[in-house]
Design an enzyme around this catalytic site. Structure first.
Site, PDB file in Angstrom:
ATOM      1  N   ASP A  69       0.803  -1.145  -0.021  1.00  0.00           N
ATOM      2  CA  ASP A  69       0.026  -0.005  -0.164  1.00  0.00           C
ATOM      3  C   ASP A  69       0.831   1.182  -0.153  1.00  0.00           C
ATOM      4  OD1 ASP A  69      -2.613   1.322   0.182  1.00  0.00           O
ATOM      5  OD2 ASP A  69      -1.693   1.901   2.492  1.00  0.00           O
ATOM      6  N   THR A 102      -3.498   5.145  -3.947  1.00  0.00           N
ATOM      7  CA  THR A 102      -2.515   5.930  -3.191  1.00  0.00           C
ATOM      8  C   THR A 102      -0.941   5.654  -3.767  1.00  0.00           C
ATOM      9  OG1 THR A 102      -2.182   4.125  -1.631  1.00  0.00           O
ATOM     10  CG2 THR A 102      -3.365   5.897  -1.076  1.00  0.00           C
ATOM     11  N   THR A 103      -0.769   4.390  -4.558  1.00  0.00           N
ATOM     12  CA  THR A 103       0.467   4.352  -5.196  1.00  0.00           C
ATOM     13  C   THR A 103       0.351   5.133  -6.619  1.00  0.00           C
ATOM     14  OG1 THR A 103       0.379   2.062  -4.206  1.00  0.00           O
ATOM     15  CG2 THR A 103       2.166   2.496  -5.973  1.00  0.00           C
ATOM     16  N   ASP A 400      -9.077  -0.277   2.164  1.00  0.00           N
ATOM     17  CA  ASP A 400      -9.083   0.089   0.618  1.00  0.00           C
ATOM     18  C   ASP A 400     -10.295  -0.324   0.197  1.00  0.00           C
ATOM     19  OD1 ASP A 400      -6.642   0.974   1.223  1.00  0.00           O
ATOM     20  OD2 ASP A 400      -5.776   0.105  -0.562  1.00  0.00           O
TER      21      ASP A 400
HETATM   22  P1  ADP Z   1      -2.845   1.847  -5.607  1.00  0.00           P
HETATM   23  O1  ADP Z   1      -2.514   1.746  -4.309  1.00  0.00           O
HETATM   24  O2  ADP Z   1      -2.698   2.998  -6.480  1.00  0.00           O
HETATM   25  O3  ADP Z   1      -4.578   1.317  -5.837  1.00  0.00           O
HETATM   26  P2  ADP Z   1      -2.342  -0.733  -6.628  1.00  0.00           P
HETATM   27  O4  ADP Z   1      -1.303  -1.383  -6.403  1.00  0.00           O
HETATM   28  O5  ADP Z   1      -3.691  -1.207  -5.772  1.00  0.00           O
HETATM   29  O6  ADP Z   1      -2.058   0.594  -6.361  1.00  0.00           O
HETATM   30  O7  ADP Z   1      -2.706  -0.751  -8.153  1.00  0.00           O
HETATM   31  C1  ADP Z   1      -3.567  -0.363  -8.990  1.00  0.00           C
HETATM   32  C2  ADP Z   1      -3.484  -0.346 -10.266  1.00  0.00           C
HETATM   33  O8  ADP Z   1      -3.447  -1.762 -10.885  1.00  0.00           O
HETATM   34  C3  ADP Z   1      -4.621   0.379 -11.000  1.00  0.00           C
HETATM   35  O9  ADP Z   1      -4.391   1.215 -11.954  1.00  0.00           O
HETATM   36  C4  ADP Z   1      -5.582  -0.649 -11.402  1.00  0.00           C
HETATM   37  O10 ADP Z   1      -6.298  -0.428 -12.608  1.00  0.00           O
HETATM   38  C5  ADP Z   1      -4.364  -1.759 -11.740  1.00  0.00           C
HETATM   39  N1  ADP Z   1      -5.208  -3.067 -11.686  1.00  0.00           N
HETATM   40  C6  ADP Z   1      -5.738  -3.728 -10.722  1.00  0.00           C
HETATM   41  N2  ADP Z   1      -6.012  -5.099 -10.984  1.00  0.00           N
HETATM   42  C7  ADP Z   1      -5.716  -5.107 -12.310  1.00  0.00           C
HETATM   43  C8  ADP Z   1      -5.862  -6.141 -13.070  1.00  0.00           C
HETATM   44  N3  ADP Z   1      -6.289  -7.510 -12.704  1.00  0.00           N
HETATM   45  N4  ADP Z   1      -5.256  -6.163 -14.586  1.00  0.00           N
HETATM   46  C9  ADP Z   1      -4.734  -5.100 -14.708  1.00  0.00           C
HETATM   47  N5  ADP Z   1      -4.667  -3.876 -13.993  1.00  0.00           N
HETATM   48  C10 ADP Z   1      -5.060  -3.969 -12.783  1.00  0.00           C
END
Ligand code: ADP
Length: 535
Positions: A69, A102-103, A400
């Site tokens: 996170d 947040t990332t 989240d």
């Molecule tokens: P954050 O803390 O910003 O939510 P994450 O590590 O949770 O960061 O990553 C979120 C990103 O990953 C988003 O851009 C989301 O669209 C993408 N994402 C999540 N699941 C998938 C998936 N199954 N396939 C492609 N992209 C994904």
């Protein structure tokens, strides 16, 4: 620096204030700031997406956190640099307002800074860059609205909500159990939500964890769980239709204060005192029984003798319950916290359909479940897991997911994930750039390039060739006029994010763009950094 002498002739050195300070001005200041911002973004870049890496952080006192996170990583990093602190703030604001993304927000800000650096090197004034970014962010936010879709859900059709929460959880360590956890999160939010007013009070959802069991054992309890047990092992383990007295006053005979003196010089006197004490406590127990309490929950402890007496008089009790829990119990059971024993009345008792003590495995760990509470819809998510780190990370991931479900209840617009929304915005911003005759045009184009960095990071983290993948997806988006093509991180076989059910909330995505732009503008406008030389 100057040498001077005081009135006794002792030498001392005068340091001029200015000499203790270092100062960076103009382009040097901007470049140094951009470098610090980029350094922070680089750390988070590898954590983005479903295949993102996790970080292990060790606190000064040796506690280890493993997380994915963004907000938590930055929170736990001990950063000194002021610009790096701004990035930490950025992630925190996204966490505070939206709870997810947040990332992504930091990665986006890092890319904007990188692009800005190139423009500055080409001699474009920072203010021009800032203005161009502002224009571009507005175009992007409007475009997001344009490609957003509404989706319907109701109390009987929660599947869309569950799917969105699953997208959030799929990039976390807990993704093994994402269906389970997403269902729990959605049910919890729906239980406390006011669907008509579209409002959710997340304070009513308590997240508790206990080491042991496995992640799949995580459960949703329609009530409250307290990490305590009955004060005596022979007290009943289950109380139906409990009437609860919630006390913040001591529940034991008064202890003589040190200021007072009691002379006990004979056995009789001691006996009398003992009896008096016992009678006092007996009266207290009787008072509880008179008002109809069948369970007493106390903030303070009581000694073994009192405990024994309570067991004898058949009045179950729980001791050492924390203030926060007491408040939650009071809210949920519709009871009042009683600060003075004399004030205990039957109206102040809390009511719960079932209070039970549950033991776990072979350990002596017990928890108290307070269910079917009278007033409130408070619920508890009870997390089980192999170790403390896992539980903590699950708590953060559930947070989240809860935030995402709440955001969707407030506003049910969504955009598709996997970088598809960013690519689509990038195309729109790029196209809009030509309409601006001024130098801003360059900044707007740079903004479009920066938007591409999110899908690029997703591709890179999934082991794909970033530039090739991005260009293929982008051309597909334009050719098919389909803004839902993204990066197929999990190698599912289709890059249409609608088919993959990967979506995020519209407000979350818009907030990311706005917050990242705001911070970058702020950094670009700093042209003088004056700091004390200690740093
Ligand atoms: P954050 O803390 O910003 O939510 P994450 O590590 O949770 O960061 O990553 C979120 C990103 O990953 C988003 O851009 C989301 O669209 C993408 N994402 C999540 N699941 C998938 C998936 N199954 N396939 C492609 N992209 C994904």
């Amino acid at each position: 620096m100057a040498l001077a002498f005081d009135e006794y002739g002792r030498p001392f050195i005068i340091l001029k204030e200015q000499e203790q300070k270092t100062r960076l001005r103009g382009l040097d200041a901007q470049k140094a700031n951009i470098a610090s911002g980029k350094a922070v973004a680089r750390i988070l870049r590898t954590s983005l997406g479903p295949k993102g890496m996790d970080k292990m952080l060790q606190s000064p006192d040796g506690d280890v956190t493993i997380t994915n996170d963004g907000a938590t990583i930055l929170e736990q990093m001990d950063v000194d640099n002021q610009i790096a602190k701004l990035m930490v703030e950025l992630s925190r604001s996204q966490d505070y307002e939206i709870g997810d993304g947040t990332t992504g927000v930091v990665v986006m800000a890092g890319a904007l800074l990188e692009q800005a650096e190139r423009l500055l090197e080409r001699g474009i004034h920072p203010i021009r860059v800032a203005e161009g970014y502002e224009l571009a962010s507005r175009i992007a936010v409007d475009h997001l609205e344009h490609i957003a879709q509404k989706f319907d859900f109701g109390e009987t059709n929660l599947e869309p909500l569950i799917q969105t929460c699953m997208t959030t959880l799929s990039s976390k360590i807990v993704n093994r159990c994402k269906r389970n956890l997403a269902e729990i999160a959605v049910k919890a939010v729906v239980a406390v939500a006011d669907l008509e007013r579209r409002d959710v009070n997340l304070d009513l959802i308590k997240v508790e964890g206990k080491v042991g069991g496995k992640l799949e054992d995580t459960e949703l309890v329609y009530g409250i769980i307290v990490d305590k047990d009955m004060s005596h092992p022979q007290m009943p383990k289950q109380i139906e239709d409990a009437k609860i007295a919630i006390l913040t006053c001591p529940f034991e005979p008064p202890k003589p204060k040190t200021k007072h003196k009691v002379d006990i010089d004979s056995v009789e006197k001691f006996e009398t005192l003992r009896q008096q004490e016992q009678k006092y406590f007996d009266d207290m127990v009787q008072k509880c029984k008179d008002v109809g309490a069948t369970l007493v929950i106390c903030q303070w402890g009581f000694d073994d003798e009192a405990n024994h007496l309570l067991m004898h008089r058949n009045l179950p009790a729980v001791r050492w319950v924390g203030g926060v829990e007491l408040e939650l119990i009071a809210i949920a059971t519709g009871g009042r916290i009683v600060p003075r024993f004399q004030e205990l009345t039957s109206e102040k008792l809390g009511k719960a359909g079932l209070v039970r003590e549950k033991a776990f495995g072979t350990t002596k760990d017990r928890m108290l479940y307070i269910e079917h509470c009278a007033n409130s819809r408070a619920v508890t998510i009870f997390i089980r897991g192999g170790n403390k780190m896992m539980i903590e990370e699950t708590k953060r991931s559930i947070h989240d997911a809860l935030c995402v479900a709440r955001n969707l209840i407030r506003n049910n617009s969504i955009v598709y994930g996997g970088g598809s929304a960013e690519i689509s915005c990038s195309v729109a911003v790029e196209a809009a750039a030509d309409k601006y005759p001024g130098v801003e045009q360059y900044a707007i184009r740079a903004f479009a390039d920066a938007l591409d960095s999110v899908p690029m990071a997703l591709a890179e983290n999934s082991g794909l060739q970033p530039i090739e993948t991005l260009s293929a997806v982008k051309s597909q988006q334009i050719k098919e006029n389909n803004p839902y093509c993204g990066i197929d991180c999990n190698d599912v076989g289709t890059n249409d994010m609608r088919k993959q059910n990967v979506f995020e909330t519209l407000i979350g995505k818009q907030q990311q763009v706005l917050l990242a732009t705001q911070v970058v503008k702020m950094i670009l406008k700093i042209d003088d950094v004056i700091s004390s030389s200690d740093y």
